[in-house]
Design a protein around this motif. Structure first.
Motif, mmCIF file in Angstrom:
data_model
loop_
_atom_site.group_PDB
_atom_site.id
_atom_site.type_symbol
_atom_site.label_atom_id
_atom_site.label_comp_id
_atom_site.label_asym_id
_atom_site.label_seq_id
_atom_site.Cartn_x
_atom_site.Cartn_y
_atom_site.Cartn_z
ATOM 1 N N ARG A 1 -10.234 9.818 -5.788
ATOM 2 C CA ARG A 1 -8.776 9.839 -5.626
ATOM 3 C C ARG A 1 -8.171 11.074 -6.289
ATOM 4 O O ARG A 1 -7.303 11.749 -5.720
ATOM 5 C CB ARG A 1 -8.171 8.565 -6.218
ATOM 6 N N CYS B 1 -0.374 11.536 -8.454
ATOM 7 C CA CYS B 1 -0.193 10.314 -7.662
ATOM 8 C C CYS B 1 1.101 9.618 -8.093
ATOM 9 O O CYS B 1 1.208 9.127 -9.220
ATOM 10 C CB CYS B 1 -1.377 9.373 -7.839
ATOM 11 N N ASP C 1 0.391 1.231 -9.134
ATOM 12 C CA ASP C 1 -0.089 0.394 -8.029
ATOM 13 C C ASP C 1 -1.507 0.782 -7.622
ATOM 14 O O ASP C 1 -2.353 -0.080 -7.370
ATOM 15 C CB ASP C 1 0.845 0.515 -6.820
ATOM 16 N N GLU C 2 -1.742 2.081 -7.534
ATOM 17 C CA GLU C 2 -3.065 2.537 -7.124
ATOM 18 C C GLU C 2 -4.126 2.147 -8.137
ATOM 19 O O GLU C 2 -5.238 1.764 -7.773
ATOM 20 C CB GLU C 2 -3.058 4.052 -6.925
ATOM 21 N N LEU D 1 -5.969 7.206 -0.699
ATOM 22 C CA LEU D 1 -6.301 5.954 -1.374
ATOM 23 C C LEU D 1 -7.019 4.993 -0.437
ATOM 24 O O LEU D 1 -7.967 4.305 -0.827
ATOM 25 C CB LEU D 1 -5.032 5.302 -1.914
ATOM 26 N N GLU D 2 -6.577 4.952 0.822
ATOM 27 C CA GLU D 2 -7.172 4.012 1.771
ATOM 28 C C GLU D 2 -8.650 4.291 1.987
ATOM 29 O O GLU D 2 -9.452 3.367 2.136
ATOM 30 C CB GLU D 2 -6.410 4.068 3.103
ATOM 31 N N LEU E 1 -4.655 9.194 -12.712
ATOM 32 C CA LEU E 1 -3.997 9.311 -11.415
ATOM 33 C C LEU E 1 -2.660 10.031 -11.533
ATOM 34 O O LEU E 1 -2.306 10.863 -10.694
ATOM 35 C CB LEU E 1 -3.797 7.926 -10.798
ATOM 36 N N MET F 1 0.847 -1.190 0.000
ATOM 37 C CA MET F 1 0.000 0.000 0.000
ATOM 38 C C MET F 1 0.881 1.237 0.000
ATOM 39 O O MET F 1 1.738 1.377 0.859
ATOM 40 C CB MET F 1 -0.875 -0.023 1.248
#
Length: 277
Positions: free
Chosen positions: A64, A37, A42-43, A70-71, A32, A1
């Motif tokens: 986002r 970002c 990954d996101e 992101l969480e 993103l 993460m």
């Protein structure tokens, strides 16, 4: 993460319009990345896996891009191999806090009574119970939203979540019985809160961040009262910063605890550990 402290979207970024809503991995990555970002690849994978429809995908990407952590977009944070549920307005567990858990497990591998104080989502308590096996687990926070979230995350371990100000939240029969007391207290100095990444400053409760003038107000309160709750040989562990570590260690020592400092250069983490004689 990816860490919560990764750069936030720039102010000029705007949510994607319905005509340009992303529908593929490449378009999500592009959206993103354009929003700033750093971990866009990954996101994108995580957001694509979370979305059940194209409309939901567009909504998640929009959130986002608008700057939500992101969480919170996903509804969970990865923490020591667990998926910890997180909700809007609740402190998001950081990867560096995994070091607090590692040190707690090394300090008390056979702990049977565990308290997660200033618990936020309850990630620390959930991770400790997952590693220790059956324990009597209690989590407490002053923020009702955090307590509701923690209750979800520690339910599988049979844990109990309590609302209140530090030790006032805990059942009185825990006094003198706690083997392991982990406290991820707020430790950002009041004057530095405005310089936190926007994701934390705008989406997490101030009470979970602001530690007073020098960032150690809550730590001192916990240390002052902890010996009355610890069992003989029980340990208190608190995360702090490198700059604050010397004064934090001194506070533990003044509190009558046998004290040492553990440091992880890899995670930029500092944990003060105090044991009751």
């Amino acid at each position: 993460m990816p860490p919560l402290s990764s750069p936030s979207p720039s102010p000029s970024s705007s949510p994607s319009s319905p005509q340009s809503s992303p529908s593929s991995h490449g378009s999500v990555v592009a959206a993103l990345r354009a929003a700033g970002c750093v971990f866009a690849e990954d996101e994108a994978q995580l957001i694509l896996a979370a979305a059940r429809t194209s409309e939901e995908l567009a909504a998640l990407v929009d959130r986002r891009v608008a700057g939500q952590p992101l969480e919170l977009v996903l509804g969970w944070a990865g923490f020591r191999g667990l998926r910890v549920a997180v909700e809007p307005g609740v402190f998001v567990p950081r990867r560096r806090t995994e070091f607090l858990v590692e040190q707690a497990l090394a300090q008390a591998p056979r702990a049977s009574v565990v308290v997660d104080l200033c618990c936020g989502s309850g990630a620390v308590g959930a991770a400790l119970a997952d590693a220790l096996g059956p324990v009597e687990l209690h989590a407490a926070d002053i923020d009702p939203a955090a307590v509701r979230c923690a209750r979800r995350n520690i339910a599988a371990a049979g844990g109990h979540a309590h609302a209140g100000d530090l030790f006032e939240a805990l059942p009185g029969d825990l006094r003198g019985r706690v083997d392991l007391l982990a406290a991820n207290v707020p430790y950002v100095p009041t004057g530095e809160v405005d310089f936190l990444p926007a994701e934390a400053r705008e989406h997490e409760p101030l009470v979970a961040l602001d530690g007073g003038a020098d960032g150690l107000d809550i730590l001192r309160r916990v240390v002052a009262e902890a010996p009355r709750w610890l069992a003989p040989g029980g340990s208190l562990l608190i995360e702090t910063s490198e700059r604050q570590a010397p004064e934090a260690v001194a506070a533990f020592t003044r509190g009558g605890l046998s004290t040492r400092l553990a440091v992880s250069e890899r995670l930029y983490a500092n944990v003060v550990i105090g044991t009751k004689a």
